[in-house]
Write an enzyme that holds these catalytic residues in place. Structure first.
Site, mmCIF file in Angstrom:
data_model
loop_
_atom_site.group_PDB
_atom_site.id
_atom_site.type_symbol
_atom_site.label_atom_id
_atom_site.label_comp_id
_atom_site.label_asym_id
_atom_site.label_seq_id
_atom_site.Cartn_x
_atom_site.Cartn_y
_atom_site.Cartn_z
ATOM 1 C CG ASP A 166 -1.981 1.060 1.168
ATOM 2 O OD1 ASP A 166 -2.051 1.782 0.144
ATOM 3 O OD2 ASP A 166 -2.740 1.200 2.138
ATOM 4 C CG ASP A 387 -4.183 4.835 -4.052
ATOM 5 O OD1 ASP A 387 -3.317 4.520 -3.209
ATOM 6 O OD2 ASP A 387 -5.321 4.345 -4.080
#
Length: 577
Positions: A166, A387
């Site tokens: 992440d 992202d």
């Protein structure tokens, strides 16, 4: 002396005649030449072994001599939805994504995007200049955190774990033994494992007074968790789910980029601090797409990336090359990417996520706005978050409306409203079935350069269940209203090297075939080495044309010794004659 026979040594030590002495010198010279040639042959053989071993030798020399650097660490990434029906990996040829899979991606994106927007709002409300770290406020479950997972190893001997990757969070945490509420199986088909401190000879507990504990407590929860003996941590989710435990430190073993010509790899190890989870609650207990934990690559000082940089193992730079849910392996590498042609732009300072200023968007060469720089009604410039944990791209208005107007005008195909099964519809372009129809390309303008994108960066083929295919835009309106509330997910980031350079505070990119080698280095001007492809080996022509810095370094070190032995043999021969 062990290389000289005992009888010859004894003869040399006793009193000899001139003739005998000359004879012995000749024997010694022959012995010297033989020994020299033997050592030379041994060293040449050793250089070949070292060239094949590659990364391990380089890693050891770099750590002991302080010169050069170990080979960059590399991680193989797997898309967590690649095995689901409707993904690119599971589709039949000629059919698009199923509507069910499309809805699954939308559901994941909604949870993920809402989380990111809430973090953005929290930072603005608090006026904080530091980074929000693992302060998740998801309106959903653990599965909404990221799309890719990887395997890491911790402890001595190494224990293997599967963790989510992440870029939007920082902490590394994994389930520990014993663990209350932790899943024992996963629908991903991977083994679920808990970390055992007692099984690792290098595991160390982190106490309350430890500098890492003080920093982590401030960044994670503002120091609200009481610390008695072991340093505690807790991650909180908007649906009430939690993961909690305590901090420990241990060796992280990683695969190294190494020899591109032999496609060999090595490994290295360094000490890192991470969360040892002993309890999960709520949706975190689910076996659906469960993994052992999470590894964050955010910007705070407690991230693994920052820890590796702080102890001198790697620079504070990483890059990924994603292939989406095609079932092909994606790659993350830590180190400076030395591929030519990478375009860089500055990061937005003090952002909770990796973000940049998007100056404008062009559809087939025509800007979506007459203004040279996209600004909202308050004059704020458009910021976009990079992202990898989100699929779609999101734009705030008025930019989204301007983008879709330009796209519809350029494509000029009939639009069809498709029911997504959730009571709403999506507008998609009818598939003409013509192989000659050309969809427009996009150009994203950043300070420093442009990002050139093809139709697959904004369109996805979707089937309606009746053997009809459509092309649906994968860019959506943002649920936020601030200039900071736009995002580029992996529909845009795929098939590119995306560089996150925290040393120079810049983001970089380059269109790239992610099945090919990526050149990277651990030093700013270091000799680049190539990351072996994760899905297929380089062609023979690629291998024959590549040079091995490890092998050439070995020969460079041994050349003075070889020269000395040759001179020694020559001098002994001259003394005899």
């Amino acid at each position: 002396m062990g290389l000289v026979s005992e009888s010859l040594w004894r003869q040399c030590c006793r009193k000899t005649t001139k003739t005998e002495h000359k004879k012995l010198l000749q024997q010694a010279a022959n012995c010297s030449v033989t020994v020299s040639l033997s050592i030379m042959g041994f060293l040449l053989m050793l250089s070949q072994i070292s060239a094949a071993a590659g990364a391990t030798r380089v890693s050891t020399e770099a750590q002991t001599s302080g010169e050069g650097a170990a080979a960059p660490p590399v991680m193989q990434l797997t898309h967590r939805m690649a095995g689901l029906e409707g993904s690119k990996a599971m589709r039949q040829e000629g059919t698009g994504m199923t509507m069910e899979h499309y809805n699954r991606l939308l559901e994941h994106d909604k949870l993920r995007f809402n989380n990111i927007m809430m973090q953005q709002q929290q930072q603005m409300m608090r006026g904080r200049q530091d980074f929000e770290v693992v302060d998740f406020t998801l309106n959903g479950n653990f599965n909404a955190d990221g799309l890719y997972y990887t395997e890491i190893q911790l402890g001595t001997p190494p224990q293997s774990f599967y963790v989510q990757m992440d870029t939007g969070s920082d902490l590394l945490w994994i389930d520990c033994s014993p663990c209350i509420g932790c899943p024992r199986t996963s629908t991903l088909g991977i083994p679920i494992t808990t970390y055992s401190q007692s099984s690792s000879s290098t595991s160390e507990q982190i106490g309350c007074s430890d500098a890492f504990c003080v920093t982590a407590s401030d960044q994670l929860d503002g120091g609200t968790l009481a610390c008695t003996s072991s340093c505690p941590f807790e991650t909180l989710y908007g649906d009430g789910s939690t993961a909690s435990g305590y901090f420990v430190s241990d060796l992280l073993t990683y695969t190294e980029i190494s020899n591109s010509s032999t496609n060999s790899t090595g490994s290295g190890a360094t000490r890192v601090s991470f969360g040892c989870g002993d309890s999960r609650s709520g949706n975190l207990k689910s076996t659906q797409e469960a993994v052992d934990g999470l590894i964050g690559f955010g910007q705070s000082s407690i991230s693994v990336l920052s820890q590796l940089a702080a102890n001198g193992t790697t620079p504070n730079i990483f890059a990924h090359c994603l292939q989406g849910d095609s079932n092909a392996s994606s790659t993350l590498v830590i180190g400076e990417v030395t591929e030519p042609g990478i375009v860089y732009t500055s990061m937005v300072p003090n952002s909770t996520h990796y973000a940049a200023i998007l100056l404008n968007i062009a559809v087939q060469g025509a800007n979506i706005s007459s203004s040279p720089i996209l600004t909202n009604s308050t004059g704020a410039e458009l910021q976009v978050i990079f992202d990898s944990g989100t699929t779609l791209a999101y734009l705030v208005d008025p930019f989204y409306t301007e983008f879709m107007t330009a796209l519809n005008s350029s494509i000029n195909l009939p639009l069809q409203s498709l029911s997504n099964g959730g009571g709403s519809t999506i507008s998609c372009y009818e598939d003409t079935g013509s192989s000659t129809y050309t969809y427009p390309n996009l150009t994203l303008y950043f300070e420093g350069g442009t990002m050139e994108l093809g139709p697959d960066s904004y369109l996805e083929q979707v089937s309606d269940g009746n053997n009809n295919n459509y092309y649906c835009p994968m860019w959506q309106p943002s649920s936020g209203d601030a200039a900071t509330d736009s995002l580029l997910g992996d529909i845009v980031l795929q098939n590119q090297i995306i560089v996150y350079d925290n040393e120079k505070h810049q983001l970089g990119w380059k269109n790239f075939d992610c099945s090919q080698s990526i050149s990277a280095s651990l030093t700013p001007n270091g000799t680049p080495v190539s990351q072996p492809p994760t899905s297929e080996a380089p062609s023979e022509s690629d291998q024959s044309n590549s040079t091995d810095p490890n092998g050439s370094e070995t020969l460079r070190v041994y050349q003075p010794l070889l020269a000395f032995l040759c001179i020694l043999g020559y001098l002994v021969t001259m003394m005899i004659n």
